[in-house]
Scaffold this motif. Sequence first.
Motif, PDB file in Angstrom:
ATOM      1  N   ALA A   1      -0.561   8.898  -2.900  1.00 34.21           N
ATOM      2  CA  ALA A   1      -1.616   8.570  -3.851  1.00 34.21           C
ATOM      3  C   ALA A   1      -2.356   9.827  -4.271  1.00 34.21           C
ATOM      4  O   ALA A   1      -2.689  10.006  -5.443  1.00 34.21           O
ATOM      5  CB  ALA A   1      -2.587   7.574  -3.224  1.00 34.21           C
TER       6      ALA A   1
ATOM      7  N   GLN B   1       0.855  -1.187   0.000  1.00 34.89           N
ATOM      8  CA  GLN B   1       0.000   0.000   0.000  1.00 34.89           C
ATOM      9  C   GLN B   1       0.880   1.221   0.000  1.00 34.89           C
ATOM     10  O   GLN B   1       1.735   1.408   0.857  1.00 34.89           O
ATOM     11  CB  GLN B   1      -0.880  -0.007   1.247  1.00 34.89           C
ATOM     12  CG  GLN B   1      -1.419   1.353   1.587  1.00 34.89           C
ATOM     13  CD  GLN B   1      -2.880   1.295   1.885  1.00 34.89           C
ATOM     14  OE1 GLN B   1      -3.385   0.295   2.359  1.00 34.89           O
ATOM     15  NE2 GLN B   1      -3.571   2.348   1.591  1.00 34.89           N
ATOM     16  N   ARG B   2       0.681   2.086  -0.976  1.00 38.05           N
ATOM     17  CA  ARG B   2       1.432   3.332  -0.965  1.00 38.05           C
ATOM     18  C   ARG B   2       0.769   4.255   0.041  1.00 38.05           C
ATOM     19  O   ARG B   2      -0.381   4.075   0.408  1.00 38.05           O
ATOM     20  CB  ARG B   2       1.394   3.956  -2.356  1.00 38.05           C
ATOM     21  CG  ARG B   2       2.169   3.135  -3.374  1.00 38.05           C
ATOM     22  CD  ARG B   2       1.837   3.576  -4.772  1.00 38.05           C
ATOM     23  NE  ARG B   2       0.468   3.219  -5.107  1.00 38.05           N
ATOM     24  CZ  ARG B   2      -0.226   3.826  -6.058  1.00 38.05           C
ATOM     25  NH1 ARG B   2       0.279   4.835  -6.704  1.00 38.05           N
ATOM     26  NH2 ARG B   2      -1.443   3.431  -6.338  1.00 38.05           N
ATOM     27  N   ALA B   3       1.510   5.241   0.502  1.00 37.82           N
ATOM     28  CA  ALA B   3       0.920   6.192   1.447  1.00 37.82           C
ATOM     29  C   ALA B   3      -0.185   6.964   0.740  1.00 37.82           C
ATOM     30  O   ALA B   3      -0.028   7.374  -0.411  1.00 37.82           O
ATOM     31  CB  ALA B   3       1.990   7.151   1.934  1.00 37.82           C
ATOM     32  N   PRO B   4      -1.334   7.147   1.425  1.00 30.88           N
ATOM     33  CA  PRO B   4      -2.449   7.866   0.804  1.00 30.88           C
ATOM     34  C   PRO B   4      -2.058   9.242   0.289  1.00 30.88           C
ATOM     35  O   PRO B   4      -2.556   9.688  -0.736  1.00 30.88           O
ATOM     36  CB  PRO B   4      -3.463   7.970   1.933  1.00 30.88           C
ATOM     37  CG  PRO B   4      -3.200   6.791   2.782  1.00 30.88           C
ATOM     38  CD  PRO B   4      -1.718   6.567   2.708  1.00 30.88           C
TER      39      PRO B   4
END
Lengths: 410, 261
Positions: B9, B3-6
């Motif tokens: 994103a 999961q990339r950091a929001p």
Amino acid sequence: MNWVKLLITSGQALMQHKLRTGLSMLGIVFAVMAVIAMLAMAEGAKRETLEQIGQLGTQNVIVRQAALTQGQEAAARERLSRGLRQDDAALLERLVPGVAAVAGLKQVRAAVAAASKDDPLEVLAVTAAYPRALSLDLAQGRFIAPLDVLNKNQVCVLGWESSRLLGAQGVLGGMVSLEDRPFLVVGILRERRWVKGKSAAIAARNYNRAIFVPLGAQPAPRLGDKREPELSEILLRMAQAEQVSPAAAVARQVLMQSHGGFEDFQVVVPQELINQAQRTQRVFNVVLFGIAGISLLVGGIGIMNMMLASVSERTREIGIRRAIGASAAHIAAHFLGEAVLLTLGGGLMGIVLGMLGVLVINMAAGWKSVVTFWPVALSLGMAVGVGILSGLYPALRAASLDPAAALRHE
Amino acid sequence: MAQRAPLAALRELCQDLLRPAALPQAAAEPPAGQPLVLAQGLCKFYPTQYGQVEALRGLDLTMAGGEYLAIMGASGSGKSTLLTLLGCLDRPSRGSYHLAGQDVSQMGDRELSRLRANHIGFIFQTFNLLPQLTVAENVALPFLYRQQSPELVKNQVEQAIIRVGLGHRQDHRPAQLSGGEMQRVAIARALAIKPWLILADEPTGNLDSQNSQAILALFQELNSQGVTLVVVTHDPQVAARAGRTIHLLDGRPLGAPEQAP
Ligand SMILES: Nc1ncnc2c1ncn2[C@@H]1O[C@H](COP(=O)(O)OP(=O)(O)OP(=O)(O)O)[C@@H](O)[C@H]1O
Ligand SMILES: [Mg+2]
């Protein structure tokens, strides 16, 4: 992007879990409902107050004779003050800058023949400037003239309701008897809207039920009645509305001097009362919005929580959608759309329920609450804002999921 | 899960939205004169907390339109990873990949998504239909992410469903279908957009032999009609139907020379 189709998809996702959607909406529904209902009540109360105060005339300064206790009366006598007098009125007319008209009024206790005892008509002895100061409109005949006051002519002008109640006597040219003295009816006023005042300070007279006679022509007080000041009220009509506050200060000083430094009167400025009412209203509104803001915040947190759970629950679905062509922005739009639809729906429901509540309260309590445009627009705006705020983080989380990893998710 | 950091994103998303669209046009046919798939030195590394996992370590692949390719290999040899790269679900860590002449390794999320929506069909072992949607709605789902007139969509969806032999189950939900039927819905969903490339990850892995045979027959029929297919499988019988088979071992085609990482 096709926003409409994306929104429809969001709506379908919400409809899939109706109970969950409904429950997470509740916070917003109640917050908006409370805002709508309370602002409507506040608005109704404000309008009523403003209308009442407005009846006193926003360009007027009113000086009222204060009701004195026995001790105060003794003190007044000591200082040689005899209460409000016509001399005071003349003095004010000379000394207060910007005054357009000064009228004196004396409330007269007099028995009116043919009027009911329980619901007496009000006899007011006035000077000729009085109708101008209060914009009283004549339906028939004329008002009391300066000469009537000078000569103490036995004439009277009837309020609309007084004229009706007095029947055959209450017509132009009829004779109304006050304390057994006949007064010739020379004029009848037009009907005037009147709202019952909530407190003495803003209470306006009901001119519909008045009988005006020239000041000085009124029947003398009966024997045994205590001595009364010459006037019960002096009305100053200012040429411009901005002059009321300085005029009130000057009037106070002038009267303090002429009353030997004894304050047996009260200066009322309707415009200041209005300002004060509006200030109070603003404070109330700020408090209300604070409370509504907190409820919305709580509702928003609930929605955010629900959305976050939904994102992890639907990780697989996100992966599928990504595989068949959804971009990160599409996924974000799906979830953001859900949050906004949720709060928008909650907001709309809150508005409808709030309006219904206002209707019920109005019918049950006889209030005059009004739903105005701004609270509705504001509530909807706030609801959408809460939706965006609470949906943004979950939407970004959903969008930032790695597609391949999301697909593998069980 | 990866999961990339929001926030990253969000930045990427905004950039994606603000960038003037240098988007590939949705052409019905891939441009002629070049291979449909051209991958050179394809690598995919996954950073994990225990160090880097090298799922794919240098793979060359060239495919012409209309080919039928099978990919075999042991579990963990990188087959699914290769499919996600070929399907533009991810960018290679190293190496280059051209799909119909377009350099995928340089594309942003929006362009990759546009490519997937217009030209790539995925088929999975677990079918991956959305349970809340009907057969027809599932097949129509890819069209949510591309521009097309509603009549055309309806037409293409209907044709695809008829082509996999489920014309009579359009309004059923996945839960009312058998495994074989669900997989056929998934095939219809991949077919409906008239893709350049269909990628299937163990499509018969969850099916009994009878259903598997039916699906394989359908693949063969589609391939004979010009559809380009890549099928990942453990089953030699499945691979036998394909025109060509490559074997993966530890992220590299079997028999390929060792490369410096
Ligand atoms: N997101 C990821 N993060 C870390 N490692 C990963 C990730 N995805 C895949 N891998 C690793 O990469 C290697 C290749 O995985 P891949 O799924 O491509 O294998 P596969 O050939 O499809 O295996 P199977 O036949 O079991 O499906 C495996 O060792 C796997 O653990
Ligand atoms: Mg795999």
